[in-house]
Write an enzyme that holds these catalytic residues in place. Structure first.
Site, short mmCIF file in Angstrom:
data_model
loop_
_atom_site.label_atom_id
_atom_site.label_comp_id
_atom_site.label_asym_id
_atom_site.label_seq_id
_atom_site.Cartn_x
_atom_site.Cartn_y
_atom_site.Cartn_z
N GLU A 180 -4.08 -17.45 2.93
CA GLU A 180 -4.04 -18.65 2.12
C GLU A 180 -2.71 -19.38 2.31
O GLU A 180 -1.64 -18.74 2.27
CB GLU A 180 -4.18 -18.23 0.64
CG GLU A 180 -4.62 -19.28 -0.32
CD GLU A 180 -4.95 -18.63 -1.68
OE1 GLU A 180 -6.12 -18.31 -1.91
OE2 GLU A 180 -4.02 -18.42 -2.48
N PHE A 188 -8.36 -12.42 2.69
CA PHE A 188 -8.11 -13.84 2.97
C PHE A 188 -6.69 -14.07 3.46
O PHE A 188 -5.81 -13.22 3.33
CB PHE A 188 -8.35 -14.70 1.73
CG PHE A 188 -7.39 -14.42 0.59
CD1 PHE A 188 -6.11 -14.98 0.58
CD2 PHE A 188 -7.75 -13.61 -0.47
CE1 PHE A 188 -5.22 -14.72 -0.45
CE2 PHE A 188 -6.87 -13.35 -1.51
CZ PHE A 188 -5.60 -13.91 -1.50
N HIS A 240 -4.10 -11.16 2.13
CA HIS A 240 -4.73 -10.07 1.39
C HIS A 240 -5.66 -9.31 2.33
O HIS A 240 -6.67 -9.85 2.79
CB HIS A 240 -5.52 -10.63 0.20
CG HIS A 240 -6.30 -9.58 -0.55
ND1 HIS A 240 -7.55 -9.83 -1.08
CD2 HIS A 240 -6.01 -8.29 -0.86
CE1 HIS A 240 -8.00 -8.74 -1.68
NE2 HIS A 240 -7.08 -7.79 -1.57
N ASP A 253 -10.74 1.18 0.97
CA ASP A 253 -9.78 0.35 1.70
C ASP A 253 -8.37 0.76 1.29
O ASP A 253 -7.72 0.10 0.47
CB ASP A 253 -10.03 -1.13 1.41
CG ASP A 253 -9.27 -2.03 2.38
OD1 ASP A 253 -8.57 -1.51 3.27
OD2 ASP A 253 -9.37 -3.27 2.24
N HIS A 309 -2.26 -2.23 -3.52
CA HIS A 309 -2.96 -2.05 -4.79
C HIS A 309 -4.16 -1.10 -4.70
O HIS A 309 -4.97 -1.04 -5.62
CB HIS A 309 -3.37 -3.40 -5.43
CG HIS A 309 -4.16 -4.32 -4.57
ND1 HIS A 309 -3.81 -5.65 -4.40
CD2 HIS A 309 -5.29 -4.15 -3.85
CE1 HIS A 309 -4.70 -6.24 -3.61
NE2 HIS A 309 -5.61 -5.36 -3.27
N ASN A 310 -4.24 -0.31 -3.63
CA ASN A 310 -5.19 0.81 -3.52
C ASN A 310 -4.43 1.99 -2.91
O ASN A 310 -4.37 2.12 -1.69
CB ASN A 310 -6.36 0.47 -2.59
CG ASN A 310 -7.46 -0.33 -3.25
OD1 ASN A 310 -7.37 -0.70 -4.40
ND2 ASN A 310 -8.52 -0.58 -2.51
N HIS A 364 -4.37 -6.42 -10.34
CA HIS A 364 -4.25 -6.70 -8.90
C HIS A 364 -4.87 -8.04 -8.51
O HIS A 364 -4.67 -8.49 -7.38
CB HIS A 364 -4.87 -5.58 -8.07
CG HIS A 364 -6.33 -5.72 -7.77
ND1 HIS A 364 -7.29 -5.86 -8.77
CD2 HIS A 364 -7.00 -5.73 -6.60
CE1 HIS A 364 -8.48 -5.95 -8.20
NE2 HIS A 364 -8.35 -5.87 -6.89
N GLY A 365 -5.61 -8.66 -9.39
CA GLY A 365 -6.24 -9.94 -9.07
C GLY A 365 -7.06 -10.42 -10.25
O GLY A 365 -6.93 -9.90 -11.36
#
Length: 482
Positions: free
Chosen positions: A209, A207, A237, A98, A331-332, A406-407
């Protein structure tokens, strides 16, 4: 399988896998983790992947992994590796399928009181206007000419076509466009997969949010980011959908053949790579840049439909409600950057796989709006606890190639959550005052809060380790899951 090898404690926030733990290591591997995290980290053998990454041709510094570490494809999730900027190898496994999965934060001038009584209508509108779930399709119809423009121009294409504001670009990493993109290096199959999906969340851990700023920690940074307690924000995200996945798939196949034909020794075939200065390495970087641009355009389109949803329900304009983008960060991704390595400035390519750029104040890559403060770093937890907003610190520049976590990071596989009950998860969310909209029961169960690490613990490591500083914590009041 678990990691039984050495994890040598450096300090309270880091452990080291020394050179030699895996044959072929060119450098050591460092994992950011407090001692209480080690049993779980050992359990899925992700440290083996961190050690394997240290075998990459051209790697400089250490193979680094963040506290949200877990097993991934080739690289562990949370992995960071810099390679020499010309002859070093680029590896799709160090970016992920991704491409430019990332997070966008949108602020508002609304308060909890303003949206009280409107949450059901807001979440219905967001769920209807922002397609989510497996195979979800966007609302905008595209052709091959348009997809080429999107792959080349990213967020700018969306803004130019009426999906957002020019100011959105100023607070998007790379202004939403990597200029290294070359759409001719992307297969027709990847383009065709991307055409119907632009402007959609997708499934898995993606998601949307609606949050409230629950607490602020650094008042100067919070003010610079436009955040204050009691304020409503929206976090998105998602990434490059099927387009990015196909780009990764196409080039992994080519690189597996390249590794065989050029006798490149790697401990894991999933680390397939090619030198950045080779034709294949250059082509993949150009195609990856296209995937990144698609993802930024995707989040830009979603931003437009979020604004429209709020306008419909709240009866006011997005401008009047102060619905500005705070920041959008990948973040990728792999980025060409200049960093201090062994006392000298060096041009490197930094792979970030489930890891967020966290540049400290002063770096020219940071938008002028935040350059004196530092780059915003957006770290989601599980869907029941919300998101942290952090800011890059000097320690990141010296110790992690300007990178943070990143999470929260998974601690249970998607298969391991199958015994959980969707109805129990929904009830627990309701009990916390969170309005939930979701696709399938299976998707909800796979993303159960229990599947994730404690984001407070993860954030404490990167903050205590000097990589980032706390700015604000956001509490969810509405969640859309694919």
């Amino acid at each position: 399988m678990s990691w039984e090898g050495e994890l040598l404690r450096i300090d309270e926030n880091r452990v080291e896998i020394p050179v030699g733990a895996v044959p072929g290591m060119r450098t050591n591997a460092i994992i950011y983790a407090k001692e209480s995290m080690i049993p779980q980290i050992r359990s899925d053998n992700a440290p083996m992947q961190a050690a394997n990454v240290a075998c990459l041709p051209g790697i400089v510094g250490s193979s680094i992994t963040m506290p949200d570490i877990h097993w991934g494809y080739g690289f562990p999730i949370g992995g960071v590796a810099a390679v020499e900027g010309n002859s070093g190898c680029i590896s799709p496994g160090g970016i992920g399928f991704d491409i430019n999965c990332g997070v966008r934060l949108i602020k508002t001038d609304l308060t909890v009181d303003d949206v009280s009584g409107h949450m059901d209508a807001l979440m219905d509108a967001l769920y209807a206007n922002v397609p989510s779930g497996l195979g979800s399709k966007g609302l905008k119809r595209l052709g091959m000419k348009e997809i080429d423009e999107i792959l080349k121009n990213g967020s700018a294409w969306a803004v130019e076509n009426g999906y957002g504001w020019e100011s959105d670009l100023d607070v998007t990493e790379e202004r939403g466009c990597m200029t290294s993109a070359d759409e001719t290096k992307v297969s027709d199959k990847a383009k065709k997969r991307g055409i119907p999906q632009l402007g959609s969340l997708g499934s898995g851990n993606h998601f949307l949010e609606v949050d409230v700023v629950d607490e602020t920690f650094d008042q100067r940074a919070a003010k610079a980011f436009g955040l204050k307690e009691g304020q409503i924000t929206i976090t998105v995200h998602c990434g490059s959908r099927g387009c990015g996945h196909q780009i990764a798939t196409d080039y992994l196949q080519s690189m597996e053949q390249y590794v065989k034909s050029h006798d490149i020794e790697l401990p894991d075939r999933q680390l397939a790579c090619a030198p950045l200065d080779s034709a294949l390495g250059d082509e993949y970087f150009s195609a990856m840049s296209c995937g990144a641009n698609y993802a930024w355009a995707n989040r830009q389109m979603i931003t437009h439909w979020i604004r429209e949803s709020f306008e419909k329900v709240m009866g006011d304009s997005a401008e009047s409600m102060g619905m500005d983008v705070v920041y959008d960060v990948a973040h990728n991704i792999a980025k060409k950057e200049r960093h201090l390595v062994d006392g000298s400035n060096m041009d490197v390519l930094v792979h970030r796989k489930g890891a967020t750029r966290a540049f400290a104040a002063g770096r020219p890559e940071i938008t002028m709006k935040y350059r004196d403060v530092g780059q915003p770093v957006i770290i989601p937890g599980d869907m029941s606890v919300g998101t942290y907003v952090l800011v890059g610190m000097k320690g990141a520049m010296t110790d992690s190639f300007g990178t943070s976590c990143h999470g929260a990071g998974r601690k249970m596989s998607r298969k391991a959550t199958s015994s959980l009950s969707a109805s129990d998860i929904e009830s627990a969310m309701t009990d916390k005052g969170i309005t939930l909209r979701r696709g399938s029961e299976e998707g909800l169960v796979e993303e159960a809060p229990q599947a994730y690490k404690d984001v407070d613990e993860v954030v404490s490591v990167v903050c205590n380790g000097g990589l980032t500083g706390r700015v604000a914590r956001l509490r969810p009041i509405g969640v859309v899951k694919g």
